[in-house]
Scaffold this active site. Structure first.
Site, PDB file in Angstrom:
ATOM      1  N   CYS A   1     -11.088  -2.999 -44.795  1.00  0.00           N
ATOM      2  CA  CYS A   1     -11.937  -1.814 -44.900  1.00  0.00           C
ATOM      3  C   CYS A   1     -13.414  -2.192 -44.922  1.00  0.00           C
ATOM      4  O   CYS A   1     -14.227  -1.573 -44.217  1.00  0.00           O
ATOM      5  CB  CYS A   1     -11.552  -0.980 -46.106  1.00  0.00           C
ATOM      6  SG  CYS A   1     -11.373  -1.886 -47.640  1.00  0.00           S
ATOM      7  N   TYR A   2     -13.789  -3.196 -45.691  1.00  0.00           N
ATOM      8  CA  TYR A   2     -15.191  -3.633 -45.679  1.00  0.00           C
ATOM      9  C   TYR A   2     -15.602  -4.139 -44.297  1.00  0.00           C
ATOM     10  O   TYR A   2     -16.693  -3.791 -43.810  1.00  0.00           O
ATOM     11  CB  TYR A   2     -15.423  -4.736 -46.714  1.00  0.00           C
ATOM     12  CG  TYR A   2     -15.538  -4.279 -48.150  1.00  0.00           C
ATOM     13  CD1 TYR A   2     -16.527  -3.388 -48.545  1.00  0.00           C
ATOM     14  CD2 TYR A   2     -14.686  -4.777 -49.127  1.00  0.00           C
ATOM     15  CE1 TYR A   2     -16.641  -2.992 -49.868  1.00  0.00           C
ATOM     16  CE2 TYR A   2     -14.803  -4.390 -50.456  1.00  0.00           C
ATOM     17  CZ  TYR A   2     -15.782  -3.502 -50.826  1.00  0.00           C
ATOM     18  OH  TYR A   2     -15.917  -3.126 -52.128  1.00  0.00           O
TER      19      TYR A   2
END
Lengths: 348, 348, 348, 348
Positions: A151-152
């Protein structure tokens, strides 16, 4: 057409989000949901928000229960997929939402995850740009294996990749500070993730180059730039269930103007349906994309520090995990890219 | 001894916080509370959490109502204090929680605030370090005027000043990304600050070198370093009422080790009662300092990016405003520095 | 088939939610969005989460701009719809999300809202039960006017109506305490609704029989019971953007058992796709229905106090406003009841 | 004078709150902190917000470590105190923040807690009223044992006891719905208490007369009324770390007016420094009392339902636990009742 799907790890946050989105996908039938400790229970007891599948029974996560589907989503802890994948028959599209198949470097994998590298799969970020100008979307067509990005990295790569690809950003000294909602830390009960602890406060974690997402971010930037890019990445935990706000800053190549920067980003994303540069003067908010597959960003040029600052928001569980996975599945299967992903952001 | 106090702007967040803290100060008597639009009302209707002063009547903010006290706190909008201050008699300690008297440069003031500069007062950050090794505390003794630092500058300056003062940080290319609770935006009703908007989401604002706190941060760093320091500062709004988490990163001078960095910070703050470097392995959380006057930080060294990353938390309304103001008042009056500031952080 | 739609009040929370849901409705085309003070602006500047309609221009709310559509949604302040409605041509389905046309009693209207009564329209709660056993759904078919219920009445009526209709609850001494998210208070900037104020705390309001939703709740219960039902209703404001949790308690008729109670509720809702009684042992949570059109409840029997306690959750902006409106529209137009309403709850 | 104190269970929320408050108590010295699984660790690693005691080492919870102090606070799981207490020497003031010694009825204890009753101690609610008009405060003077009330009972009893004591409320059919912050559920890691789960939503629990606090509430009301009082109590979990909002409603004795009700409550609490009836027109908010020992309430009369509705807020960890414990300690030791309890509510 009806595509049969199995979701492994259906009772975690990532697996539950795959189910939530697939409930609105017109071409897919969820046939099997599996988990580990909760096998045998009613799904409605474990993921009660997904009413459509409430009466399904959770099965054990084994090669046997997963075999026989057109598509298998793996939403498992890091390192848990290798054995399962080895047993998957030809012709099955396997989509791994875990980290196991994201990194090209077996050395980096071993350093950051501590186990043997399971191999590298096509990276499920369709909007990623290569130096030649082509996008990763092309590499996902007809593939049978997809590694869903972290996600990052999704937010970070979408934020700055156009600039590296176009050669308008310096490859040294990128600084990213990102805030994530608590669902990014998973559903395992830990004291520091109790609502009493997270509510009303912020904290950093994994500071100092140690975060597992750093090599994944550097891998992407370096690919886009055609040369090594070096990143200082600091993740922080924000008091919200979902959402990532990434503040990504890099030095601008001397002589490049703000308008040129905007043109580069517009060229990269102008035709994308899920990635957007806001009009000047408007800032992204994580709630713009809550529950939706959109990534929204704004670009600023700080002539004073000679840096560009791109702030990018995604929903960590959608574009950052389950939505990105389904978007990539649609591409791999030759379906319209937005099936199951029509939901707009939930706001307020 | 009883010191008589007036608080101007008592119904805003900064003024209310001054009252909340003074309610436990053993040497102070709050005689007068003033505001603008709510003059004539009962304080308990406007700041009902401060039970001790609930029955006081709010008076109008004028030179007349403020005159005759030993100490006057000004918690007013930017630009509102000049006229009031001109009328204050000799011998009154005036503490301005607004921005008017923080900047040394009249030019910066005009550029960022748009009005005429009102002058520069002693800066209310007792722990600030000068190149010679002395601290700002010395300059606050017996002063009659104090400019309370901004909340972002307080966190940012405490985070990196030791490194600049000791010459272990490079003056170029400092990057700060900070998250603030919503009270930092004040109590004026605005749509984008409604709970429905702020709850559950994060957003950046004032990106690109435009934030008013940038010149104040650079002023402090440059003073400590003895040379110009240049900062890229991005503030973000977090879904919590209070607290600042500043992630401040700077390049480390070649050859400096992590242990040397820790030694520098320990030397700077080891004897301070309100500023703390955590033991290795522990990270700051804003809730550690919720409601308290502490600043808590951790330092990491990223050898990969050759940067130090200092994460620092304060309560924006306490150490970042009202607590810092009272601490400076105590110093100016020769009182023990922690009177009225004994409260520990409210957690969970 | 494509149904043309206009949404008046598109920039408020109710109007924005109608747009968010209609973005996934396969038979509807949003042609016109109107508002008052923001006419002329780009919708993307005001409701940036609804990407699909971002480039539409907001028009003024007048009879002229609203005329010529198959369906008109009114999401306006109380009292604002009468003049607009008078000008609507025959054949237009007008759906009023405001309170103006909900009450049967002109006297109650005048008492609680202070203006002249605009008349009573078919009540948009399809699952409402009449003493004869028929449901309100029948009254919505082919109608050209729909009064969308209030959010508190939706949760309250769904919670207890089966018991009143079946004669197993006493009509005296019903007590309801309900918690609502802040979006129920609207998007107008008010100090007490700032995030700094609402975050991290709860408060009651309108206590003591004064709340405008009390007569609407009593009207529904009384209709279902065939005799006057009397309610004590207390609303509270909870620190979350969305959701209602209604705790509705009533005395059980002597001799009725818990199993009989469950049977009554099962019979009422067993075939409904949006209203659900949970299996025994599971409790509703507002996040089960966040963003979805579901209402989920649990029933408990307290033999000690001889009361049943039904806890019911809805999303105040979906089943409580925009979702209920669209569900009723679907019924009125003869469409499948769930078009545009397939989204599952957003959780975590 | 310096009173030596030991706190058992110092790493939980109740124990941590005792420490937070005692840090500002001028007559107390915390000598010993104990816990179970974390014995041997630095307190600053486990309760980092209480800077003052950060360097203390946590000891094991045994009779030996607790012996030799003037005061021992027990903040332990239910059932854990009996053995420890048996070993306490004469002359030690033992204050049990757990439930073990609250109930008069051994039968109720066994029914709701499942173990043998440990006995009944003086109940630590100084403002509780007896039919004769005396207050519980009298029974706490010079006592060596104090049972701290539960948090829900504290709010509930303060809300309605004056009315029962004065005979203006009917003893049948009391209905209480209360919302609590998550810290009321403790610091043990459980999935349903994760921030991802609790943030942004509300849920009920223990509905239907099953909650352990019901017999404690009925015990208090019945004592005040001089006859059995029967209560329907529903607790709900709110998305905030701290605070209780109790909405307590009871039927008013025929003929009693709203002014008579207000007079009764004013007479009960007019001289109390920690319990307050707000002026008419103002409603309590949990944030008014966040971190403070105050209980604040408002009373409404609903002539329509012939009920009074009292909404009462406390901080569950302060007046509801640690603050109440310290207030009772002060009384038992003959100290001013407010020592260590001067902090005002933290708001915003």
């Amino acid at each position: 057409m009806s595509i049969s799907v199995a979701v492994a790890g259906a009772t975690g946050y990532a697996g539950g989000e795959v189910l939530r989105l697939l409930a609105t996908h017109p071409e897919v039938e969820v046939k099997t949901v599996t988990a580990h400790s909760s096998a045998g229970q009613r799904l409605g007891d474990l993921a009660p928000h997904v009413r459509r599948f409430a009466d399904m029974t959770v099965q054990d996560t084994t090669v046997e229960t997963l075999t026989g589907h057109d598509v298998v989503f793996l939403a498992l802890p890091h390192g848990a997929s290798a054995n399962l994948v080895a047993g998957m028959p030809e012709g099955t599209l396997v989509i791994d939402a875990g980290a196991d198949h994201r990194l090209n470097s077996a050395e980096d994998w071993k350093k950051f995850y501590g186990t043997e590298h399971a191999g590298t799969w096509p990276y499920g970020l369709p909007e990623f740009l290569f130096p030649c100008g082509s996008k990763q979307r092309e590499n996902l067509k007809n593939t049978q294996r997809i590694a869903v990005p972290g996600c990052y990295p999704t937010a970070s790569l979408l934020a700055l990749t156009p600039g590296f690809q176009a050669g308008v950003l310096e490859p040294q000294d990128v600084v990213i500070v990102a805030a994530s909602g608590t669902s990014g830390a998973g559903k395992t009960a830990k004291t520091h993730l109790l609502g009493s602890e997270t509510s009303g406060g912020m904290s950093p974690y994994g500071v100092g180059g140690m975060h597992r997402h750093t090599p994944e971010i550097e891998q992407g930037y370096s690919l886009a730039a055609g040369q090594p890019v070096q990143v200082s990445f600091t993740p922080t935990l924000a008091p919200m269930p979902r959402g990532i706000l990434a503040t990504a800053t890099a030095k601008v190549v001397s002589g490049v103007t703000e308008q040129q920067l905007r043109d580069v980003w517009e060229a990269a994303y102008g035709n994308e349906q899920f990635v957007h540069l806001l009009p000047e003067g408007q800032w992204p908010q994580t709630k713009m994309v809550q529950g939706s597959n959109h990534a929204i960003m704004q670009l600023a040029f700080d002539p004073h520090a000679h840096r560009t600052i791109v702030t990018c928001v995604i929903d960590n569980l959608v574009k950052g995990t389950a939505g990105g996975a389904i978007q990539s599945m649609n591409i791999a299967l030759g379906l319209p890219e937005n099936l199951g992903l029509l939901q707009e952001g939930l706001s307020p």
